[in-house]
Motif scaffolding. Structure first.
Motif, PDB file in Angstrom:
ATOM      1  N   ARG A   9     -13.036 103.067  39.167  1.00  0.00           N
ATOM      2  CA  ARG A   9     -11.914 103.972  38.923  1.00  0.00           C
ATOM      3  C   ARG A   9     -11.018 103.488  37.798  1.00  0.00           C
ATOM      4  NH1 ARG A   9      -6.944 103.877  41.407  1.00  0.00           N
ATOM      5  NH2 ARG A   9      -7.721 102.370  42.940  1.00  0.00           N
ATOM      6  N   ASN A  16     -11.863 108.788  40.423  1.00  0.00           N
ATOM      7  CA  ASN A  16     -12.963 108.475  39.516  1.00  0.00           C
ATOM      8  C   ASN A  16     -13.713 109.770  39.242  1.00  0.00           C
ATOM      9  OD1 ASN A  16     -15.128 107.527  38.065  1.00  0.00           O
ATOM     10  ND2 ASN A  16     -15.595 105.838  39.469  1.00  0.00           N
ATOM     11  N   ASN A 234     -11.521 105.709  33.853  1.00  0.00           N
ATOM     12  CA  ASN A 234     -12.697 105.381  34.667  1.00  0.00           C
ATOM     13  C   ASN A 234     -13.729 104.694  33.780  1.00  0.00           C
ATOM     14  OD1 ASN A 234     -12.467 108.735  36.016  1.00  0.00           O
ATOM     15  ND2 ASN A 234     -11.344 106.935  36.671  1.00  0.00           N
TER      16      ASN A 234
END
Length: 249
Positions: A9, A16, A234
Motif C-alpha cells: 500500500r 492499495n 502503492n
C-alpha cells in the motif's frame, strides 16, 4: 522460468489500488501489473477487472503460442481489458471516469512479448549489463521530453508528472504499444507500477536485480527501498527469471 511478485500500500495511501498476478502455462507465463485510478475505490475496481480479464483469457489457452501468436493474443487481451473496464464504468455511476494502467508480459523460453498502457513499466536485465526500460510512459511529461520542450531532469520534478495520456477504460478503444524481444539464460524481466519507479532510479533497479539472493528477496527489498524513499504511492512489481531455479540471478 520462475516469477515472484509483491505489492504494498505504501506509507501514504489508504487503499492499495494496484493488482498483480502471474499466470503459469506450458513453458510459458504471463505477468500483469495494473495500477488503478479513480475516485473512492474505483481505481481498485478498475485494476481488479483488468487482471480478471487476463485470468479468464489465460484459462482459455489450449497450449503454447508462437511469437506471432503471442503478439496477437496479448493485443487482444489488452483490448478486452479496456472494454471490460470501460463497460463497467459506463454501467456503474460510482465508477464513472475510473481507469487503470497495465503492463503485461508474455514470456516463453525464447521470447518475450510486452504490452503497456499508461506509466507502469517493464525492464529487462541481462547478466553483465544494467537494467533497460523496454516500454514507454504514456504521460504528459514524456511527450514534453520527446518533443524537446523539457529535459529528462525537468521531467522528474514537473507538476504534471503524473498526468496520463493513455489509460485502460477511459475510452471505448485503446492504442497499443507492443514490444517483442529475445532473452536467454541469466536474464530477468521486471514489471512494476510507478510507485516503484518514481522512488527508485533505473540504476538502482539494475543494481538490485544484479545482486545475489533469491528473486523474492530482491522484490521485497525493492518494496522496502521505495517505502524508505517516501512511499507516497502503492508499490507493485513482478520479477521473472529466465533460469528455471531463478534464485541466484
Amino acid at each position: 522460468m520462475k516469477a515472484v511478485f509483491n505489492t504494498d500500500r505504501g506509507k501514504v495511501r489508504v487503499h492499495n489500488e494496484d493488482s498483480v498476478r502471474v499466470f503459469y502455462g506450458q513453458n510459458q507465463l504471463l505477468g500483469v501489473v495494473a495500477d488503478g485510478m479513480g475516485g473512492h475505490v474505483a481505481g481498485e475496481v478498475a485494476s481488479r477487472l483488468a487482471v480478471e480479464s487476463a485470468e479468464k483469457k489465460w484459462s482459455e489457452l489450449s497450449g503454447p503460442l508462437t511469437k506471432h501468436e503471442a503478439v496477437k493474443w496479448l493485443n487482444q487481451l489488452v483490448r478486452s481489458m479496456n472494454v471490460r473496464v470501460y463497460d463497467y464504468a459506463e454501467s456503474h455511476l460510482e465508477c464513472r471516469g475510473m481507469g487503470t494502467t497495465v503492463a503485461a508480459a508474455f514470456c516463453s523460453a525464447d521470447f518475450i512479448v510486452v504490452s503497456t498502457v499508461g506509466d507502469s513499466r517493464v525492464y529487462i536485465w541481462r547478466e553483465g549489463n544494467s537494467a533497460s526500460q523496454i516500454t514507454e510512459d504514456h504521460t504528459l511529461v514524456n511527450e514534453l521530453v520527446k518533443s524537446g520542450q523539457i529535459t529528462k531532469e525537468d521531467a522528474e520534478v514537473h507538476p504534471g508528472k503524473h498526468v496520463l495520456m493513455r489509460a485502460l477504460g477511459t475510452e471505448p478503444a485503446i492504442a497499443l504499444d507492443t514490444v517483442t524481444l529475445d532473452w536467454s539464460k541469466g536474464s530477468c524481466l521486471m514489471i512494476c507500477s510507478d510507485g516503484l519507479t518514481n522512488r527508485l532510479s533505473n540504476e538502482w533497479i539494475g543494481k538490485k536485480l544484479g545482486e545475489k539472493g533469491s528473486l523474492q528477496e530482491k522484490a521485497d527489498q525493492m518494496i522496502r527501498d521505495a517505502n524508505d524513499a517516501g512511499g507516497e504511492d502503492n508499490i507493485s512489481l513482478i520479477i521473472i527469471s529466465h533460469d528455471s531455479d531463478g534464485d541466484e540471478s
